[in-house]
Design a protein around this motif. Structure first.
Motif, PDB file in Angstrom:
ATOM      1  N   ALA A  48     -35.717 -70.689  67.951  1.00 47.27           N
ATOM      2  CA  ALA A  48     -35.308 -71.141  69.282  1.00 47.27           C
ATOM      3  C   ALA A  48     -34.473 -70.088  69.995  1.00 47.27           C
ATOM      4  CB  ALA A  48     -34.524 -72.453  69.177  1.00 47.27           C
ATOM      5  N   LYS A  49     -33.631 -69.359  69.258  1.00 49.59           N
ATOM      6  CA  LYS A  49     -32.770 -68.403  69.961  1.00 49.59           C
ATOM      7  C   LYS A  49     -33.227 -66.972  69.772  1.00 49.59           C
ATOM      8  CE  LYS A  49     -28.652 -67.098  68.669  1.00 49.59           C
ATOM      9  NZ  LYS A  49     -27.227 -67.136  68.808  1.00 49.59           N
ATOM     10  N   ASN A  50     -34.403 -66.794  69.153  1.00 45.26           N
ATOM     11  CA  ASN A  50     -34.938 -65.445  68.967  1.00 45.26           C
ATOM     12  C   ASN A  50     -34.039 -64.571  68.129  1.00 45.26           C
ATOM     13  OD1 ASN A  50     -37.378 -64.693  69.875  1.00 45.26           O
ATOM     14  ND2 ASN A  50     -36.730 -64.620  72.033  1.00 45.26           N
ATOM     15  N   PRO A 134     -25.584 -71.111  64.648  1.00 47.59           N
ATOM     16  CA  PRO A 134     -25.072 -69.951  65.381  1.00 47.59           C
ATOM     17  C   PRO A 134     -24.647 -70.425  66.768  1.00 47.59           C
ATOM     18  CG  PRO A 134     -27.453 -70.025  65.574  1.00 47.59           C
ATOM     19  CD  PRO A 134     -27.044 -71.254  64.778  1.00 47.59           C
ATOM     20  N   SER A 135     -24.072 -69.552  67.555  1.00 49.12           N
ATOM     21  CA  SER A 135     -23.811 -69.891  68.946  1.00 49.12           C
ATOM     22  C   SER A 135     -25.146 -70.177  69.638  1.00 49.12           C
ATOM     23  CB  SER A 135     -23.077 -68.743  69.632  1.00 49.12           C
ATOM     24  OG  SER A 135     -23.744 -67.518  69.396  1.00 49.12           O
ATOM     25  N   ALA A 136     -25.126 -71.113  70.593  1.00 50.47           N
ATOM     26  CA  ALA A 136     -26.378 -71.624  71.168  1.00 50.47           C
ATOM     27  C   ALA A 136     -26.850 -70.818  72.379  1.00 50.47           C
ATOM     28  CB  ALA A 136     -26.225 -73.095  71.528  1.00 50.47           C
ATOM     29  N   ASN A 137     -26.641 -69.517  72.335  1.00 52.21           N
ATOM     30  CA  ASN A 137     -27.161 -68.635  73.377  1.00 52.21           C
ATOM     31  C   ASN A 137     -28.482 -68.043  72.911  1.00 52.21           C
ATOM     32  OD1 ASN A 137     -25.212 -67.499  71.472  1.00 52.21           O
ATOM     33  ND2 ASN A 137     -25.888 -65.529  72.261  1.00 52.21           N
ATOM     34  N   VAL A 138     -29.302 -67.617  73.849  1.00 54.95           N
ATOM     35  CA  VAL A 138     -30.455 -66.793  73.477  1.00 54.95           C
ATOM     36  C   VAL A 138     -29.869 -65.512  72.895  1.00 54.95           C
ATOM     37  CG1 VAL A 138     -32.423 -65.517  74.388  1.00 54.95           C
ATOM     38  CG2 VAL A 138     -31.880 -67.794  75.286  1.00 54.95           C
ATOM     39  N   VAL A 142     -24.584 -63.971  76.537  1.00 55.52           N
ATOM     40  CA  VAL A 142     -23.235 -64.516  76.465  1.00 55.52           C
ATOM     41  C   VAL A 142     -23.255 -65.910  75.811  1.00 55.52           C
ATOM     42  CG1 VAL A 142     -21.265 -65.186  77.895  1.00 55.52           C
ATOM     43  CG2 VAL A 142     -22.737 -63.267  78.611  1.00 55.52           C
ATOM     44  N   SER A 143     -22.311 -66.190  74.924  1.00 50.33           N
ATOM     45  CA  SER A 143     -22.258 -67.499  74.262  1.00 50.33           C
ATOM     46  C   SER A 143     -21.973 -68.617  75.265  1.00 50.33           C
ATOM     47  CB  SER A 143     -21.174 -67.501  73.181  1.00 50.33           C
ATOM     48  OG  SER A 143     -21.511 -66.626  72.149  1.00 50.33           O
ATOM     49  N   PRO A 144     -22.522 -69.826  75.008  1.00 53.43           N
ATOM     50  CA  PRO A 144     -22.340 -70.948  75.934  1.00 53.43           C
ATOM     51  C   PRO A 144     -21.050 -71.722  75.674  1.00 53.43           C
ATOM     52  CG  PRO A 144     -23.879 -71.540  74.202  1.00 53.43           C
ATOM     53  CD  PRO A 144     -23.408 -70.157  73.882  1.00 53.43           C
ATOM     54  N   SER A 223     -23.892 -54.453  72.514  1.00 54.85           N
ATOM     55  CA  SER A 223     -24.202 -55.309  73.659  1.00 54.85           C
ATOM     56  C   SER A 223     -24.572 -56.724  73.244  1.00 54.85           C
ATOM     57  CB  SER A 223     -25.380 -54.740  74.458  1.00 54.85           C
ATOM     58  OG  SER A 223     -25.035 -53.502  74.954  1.00 54.85           O
ATOM     59  N   HIS A 224     -23.922 -57.224  72.196  1.00 54.33           N
ATOM     60  CA  HIS A 224     -24.354 -58.498  71.657  1.00 54.33           C
ATOM     61  C   HIS A 224     -24.113 -59.674  72.600  1.00 54.33           C
ATOM     62  CE1 HIS A 224     -25.690 -61.266  68.731  1.00 54.33           C
ATOM     63  NE2 HIS A 224     -24.534 -61.863  68.628  1.00 54.33           N
ATOM     64  N   TYR A 225     -23.095 -59.559  73.419  1.00 51.42           N
ATOM     65  CA  TYR A 225     -22.785 -60.671  74.322  1.00 51.42           C
ATOM     66  C   TYR A 225     -23.024 -60.252  75.768  1.00 51.42           C
ATOM     67  CZ  TYR A 225     -20.297 -62.254  70.174  1.00 51.42           C
ATOM     68  OH  TYR A 225     -19.964 -62.625  68.903  1.00 51.42           O
ATOM     69  N   ALA A 226     -24.021 -59.376  75.985  1.00 50.55           N
ATOM     70  CA  ALA A 226     -24.144 -58.683  77.258  1.00 50.55           C
ATOM     71  C   ALA A 226     -24.599 -59.564  78.406  1.00 50.55           C
ATOM     72  CB  ALA A 226     -25.106 -57.510  77.097  1.00 50.55           C
TER      73      ALA A 226
HETATM   74 MG    MG Z   1     -23.311 -65.639  68.422  1.00 44.82          MG
END
Ligand code: MG
Ligand code: TXA
Length: 322
Positions: A48-50, A134-138, A142-144, A223-226
């Motif tokens: 789902a989050k790739n 994990p955090s529910a961002n793609v 940026v994390s939601p 750039s993990h939370y870019a």
């Molecule tokens: Mg995360």
């Protein structure tokens, strides 16, 4: 697939029991949760989050007693657990056999935390297994910190988002590991080094932060939370000179820059609270990313307390990683 947003904890549990993955609130950021003991559910999380499969997941449990069902808890880790759980601390511990390899990406260590959020805890008490999340961002974004943020990224990919309001901490948990009686901080986060030192300081133990190139965790990826909009952290006066021909936004801690027009300035905490600034950080990133700016300029935050986690997330969101 239709994605519903609901506050119905029983309904959320029903979906989890069918091995579905759902968005769920924690006090740090929203997670993308599935039954940690069912490979089918865990695979859906990665898809789902790739997210690449080499990147292990934190498991979320309902209380401290449950930790030892899944991991070996040494004395110092146990002390940290009693001091900070439920809360924004994740312990990296030697795993027991029942934790599937897919959760830990083959590592013999498992990351465990107890979220300090009433809906998350109620949900964990309703089900009979821990939640890998994990955090529910793609992956890479940026994390939601709200149900809407989760919806924006994962609408159509998951059946349900449990709405628990805006996250009260706003940055991810602090990940620590005890090695030879030393506490290694793998990721700075919601529990500060000062908080940890207060608990263990008198034992003369050391809290050290791992250098990013030594760690294999994804919090460390470039750039993990870019944001999609190029984002730069530095001295605003200097950055402004470099970028002032463009349509730029400025993010600062508690003050406006008088020489720059205020309409494009976003102050995270006018009263100067790092707690409030952390709460507002990711939503400000997301809001500004949708406003068509050419660049986002962010000042350095005080490098103490939660300011360290804030600076860390800003650095990871930067366009050019130094
Ligand atoms: Mg995360
Ligand atoms: O606050 C949080 O921790 C949020 C909420 C949802 O709980 N979760 C979160 O998960 O931030 P995630 O997957 O976005 O980040 C967890 C980090 C990743 O960098 C991952 O590589 C690392 O923890 N991690 C998880 N299990 C690990 C393990 N067994 N060994 C080393 N690192 C691990």
């Amino acid at each position: 697939m239709n994605t519903i947003i609901t506050e119905d904890i029983d309904l959320a549990a029903t979906f989890l029991n069918k091995n579905a993955v759902i968005g769920f609130p924690t006090e740090t950021v929203y997670g993308l949760a599935g039954n940690a003991l069912e490979q089918d559910a865990v695979i859906k999380i990665f898809e789902a989050k790739n997210r690449p499969y080499f990147n292990p997941l934190i498991i979320h449990v309902k209380n401290i007693n449950t930790i030892s069902e899944f991991a070996h808890l040494d004395e110092l880790s146990s002390k940290l657990a009693y001091a900070f759980m439920p809360g924004s601390l994740t312990l990296l511990l030697p795993k027991k056999q029942n934790v599937p390899d897919i959760v830990t990406a083959g590592s013999n260590k498992v990351a465990i935390r107890i979220p300090n959020h009433s809906s998350a805890l109620a949900l964990l008490h309703k089900i009979e297994y821990p939640l890998a999340a994990p955090s529910a961002n793609v992956f890479g974004y940026v994390s939601p910190v709200s149900a809407k943020h989760v919806f924006d990224g994962l609408n159509g990919k998951i059946p349900l988002i449990l709405n628990g309001g805006n996250c009260s901490v706003g940055v991810e948990s602090t990940i620590v590991e005890v090695v030879n009686n030393t506490i290694i901080v793998h990721r700075v986060g919601g529990v500060t080094s000062e908080d940890i030192e207060e608990v263990i300081g008198h034992d003369g133990l050391i809290v050290t932060q791992k250098k990013s190139n030594q760690v294999q965790t994804a919090g460390q990826l470039k750039s993990h939370y870019a944001t999609k909009t190029p984002l730069y952290q530095g001295n605003i006066a200097e950055l402004w000179l470099m970028h002032n021909h463009k349509n730029v936004a400025i993010i600062s801690f508690n003050n406006f820059y008088k020489e720059i027009e205020q309409i494009n300035q976003f102050v995270l905490s006018p009263k100067g609270s790092l707690i409030e600034a952390a709460q507002n950080l990711f939503s400000t990133f997301r809001d500004l990313d949708n406003k068509g700016y050419d660049a986002i300029l962010v000042e350095h935050f005080p490098n103490k307390g939660l300011g360290r986690a804030i600076n860390d997330r800003i650095q990871r969101a930067q366009y050019i990683n130094k």
